[in-house]
Design a protein around this motif. Sequence first.
Motif, PDB file in Angstrom:
ATOM      1  N   SER A  62      35.671  63.600  33.597  1.00  0.00           N
ATOM      2  CA  SER A  62      36.503  63.479  32.447  1.00  0.00           C
ATOM      3  C   SER A  62      35.861  63.416  31.101  1.00  0.00           C
ATOM      4  N   ARG A  63      34.623  62.480  31.192  1.00  0.00           N
ATOM      5  CA  ARG A  63      33.714  62.631  30.052  1.00  0.00           C
ATOM      6  C   ARG A  63      33.274  64.045  29.587  1.00  0.00           C
ATOM      7  N   MET A  64      32.941  64.677  30.550  1.00  0.00           N
ATOM      8  CA  MET A  64      32.401  66.017  30.438  1.00  0.00           C
ATOM      9  C   MET A  64      33.538  67.071  29.694  1.00  0.00           C
ATOM     10  N   VAL A  65      34.455  66.979  30.380  1.00  0.00           N
ATOM     11  CA  VAL A  65      35.620  67.738  29.572  1.00  0.00           C
ATOM     12  C   VAL A  65      36.088  67.257  28.095  1.00  0.00           C
ATOM     13  N   GLN A  66      36.209  65.851  28.102  1.00  0.00           N
ATOM     14  CA  GLN A  66      36.727  65.250  26.752  1.00  0.00           C
ATOM     15  C   GLN A  66      35.503  65.684  25.730  1.00  0.00           C
ATOM     16  N   SER A  67      33.999  65.553  25.883  1.00  0.00           N
ATOM     17  CA  SER A  67      33.140  65.743  25.114  1.00  0.00           C
ATOM     18  C   SER A  67      33.202  67.063  24.561  1.00  0.00           C
ATOM     19  N   VAL A  68      33.657  68.024  25.503  1.00  0.00           N
ATOM     20  CA  VAL A  68      33.667  69.442  24.960  1.00  0.00           C
ATOM     21  C   VAL A  68      34.853  69.865  24.406  1.00  0.00           C
ATOM     22  N   THR A  69      35.886  69.361  24.690  1.00  0.00           N
ATOM     23  CA  THR A  69      37.230  69.596  23.803  1.00  0.00           C
ATOM     24  C   THR A  69      37.196  68.882  22.480  1.00  0.00           C
ATOM     25  N   SER A  70      36.797  67.705  22.412  1.00  0.00           N
ATOM     26  CA  SER A  70      36.352  67.130  21.084  1.00  0.00           C
ATOM     27  C   SER A  70      35.480  67.710  20.106  1.00  0.00           C
ATOM     28  N   GLY A  71      34.674  68.543  20.735  1.00  0.00           N
ATOM     29  CA  GLY A  71      33.456  69.064  19.789  1.00  0.00           C
ATOM     30  C   GLY A  71      32.497  68.350  19.694  1.00  0.00           C
ATOM     31  N   ALA A  72      32.250  67.240  20.582  1.00  0.00           N
ATOM     32  CA  ALA A  72      30.982  66.271  20.440  1.00  0.00           C
ATOM     33  C   ALA A  72      29.959  66.937  21.117  1.00  0.00           C
ATOM     34  N   ALA A  73      30.153  67.807  22.224  1.00  0.00           N
ATOM     35  CA  ALA A  73      29.079  68.595  22.639  1.00  0.00           C
ATOM     36  C   ALA A  73      29.360  69.921  23.260  1.00  0.00           C
ATOM     37  N   SER A  74      28.364  70.897  23.307  1.00  0.00           N
ATOM     38  CA  SER A  74      28.606  71.991  23.630  1.00  0.00           C
ATOM     39  C   SER A  74      29.004  72.184  25.385  1.00  0.00           C
ATOM     40  N   VAL A  75      29.146  73.116  25.886  1.00  0.00           N
ATOM     41  CA  VAL A  75      29.520  73.296  27.159  1.00  0.00           C
ATOM     42  C   VAL A  75      28.246  73.098  28.006  1.00  0.00           C
ATOM     43  N   ASP A  77      25.391  71.454  27.013  1.00  0.00           N
ATOM     44  CA  ASP A  77      25.062  70.151  27.003  1.00  0.00           C
ATOM     45  C   ASP A  77      25.871  68.820  27.859  1.00  0.00           C
ATOM     46  N   ALA A  78      27.171  69.235  27.961  1.00  0.00           N
ATOM     47  CA  ALA A  78      28.243  68.277  28.509  1.00  0.00           C
ATOM     48  C   ALA A  78      27.875  68.523  30.069  1.00  0.00           C
ATOM     49  N   VAL A  79      27.656  69.739  30.428  1.00  0.00           N
ATOM     50  CA  VAL A  79      27.389  69.926  31.949  1.00  0.00           C
ATOM     51  C   VAL A  79      26.199  69.428  32.427  1.00  0.00           C
ATOM     52  N   ASN A  80      25.146  69.556  31.721  1.00  0.00           N
ATOM     53  CA  ASN A  80      23.722  69.038  31.754  1.00  0.00           C
ATOM     54  C   ASN A  80      23.760  67.529  31.992  1.00  0.00           C
ATOM     55  N   THR A  81      24.551  66.895  30.972  1.00  0.00           N
ATOM     56  CA  THR A  81      24.740  65.455  30.999  1.00  0.00           C
ATOM     57  C   THR A  81      25.541  64.912  32.363  1.00  0.00           C
ATOM     58  N   ALA A  82      26.564  65.807  32.587  1.00  0.00           N
ATOM     59  CA  ALA A  82      27.370  65.570  33.842  1.00  0.00           C
ATOM     60  C   ALA A  82      26.570  65.513  34.995  1.00  0.00           C
ATOM     61  N   ASN A  83      25.620  66.655  35.301  1.00  0.00           N
ATOM     62  CA  ASN A  83      24.606  66.951  36.134  1.00  0.00           C
ATOM     63  C   ASN A  83      23.809  65.737  36.502  1.00  0.00           C
ATOM     64  N   SER A  84      23.035  65.313  35.333  1.00  0.00           N
ATOM     65  CA  SER A  84      22.212  64.275  35.435  1.00  0.00           C
ATOM     66  C   SER A  84      23.051  63.064  36.057  1.00  0.00           C
TER      67      SER A  84
END
Length: 93
Positions: A62-75, A77-84
């Motif tokens: 959920s955080r991964m998707v929200q961070s991309v859709t809100s523009g807070a992170a690039s796809v 970066d969001a995937v890397n954060t979720a992976n971690s």
Amino acid sequence: IVLLTGMNPSSEIVNAVGIAPARRDSLSVTPGDAYKATFWQSAITAKTWTDPDETTTDGIFSRMVQSVTSGAASVSDAVNTANSSLQTLLLSQ
């Protein structure tokens, strides 16, 4: 999302790619080809991957998707954060 995940689009993707569908309702229609029918049967009995903590993994995705859709992170970066986060969760089990 419904446009891509509904039964009709899913079956079109399955036909184009030639693999067993991920949707259970699509698996109920077994193809006439014996080769494909084997894969359909295997897909019906296949298990999914283990989810170590459903609540936590739901939050990660959920955080991964929200961070991309809100523009807070690039796809990326969001995937890397979720992976971690998922790696940390899996290693803590």
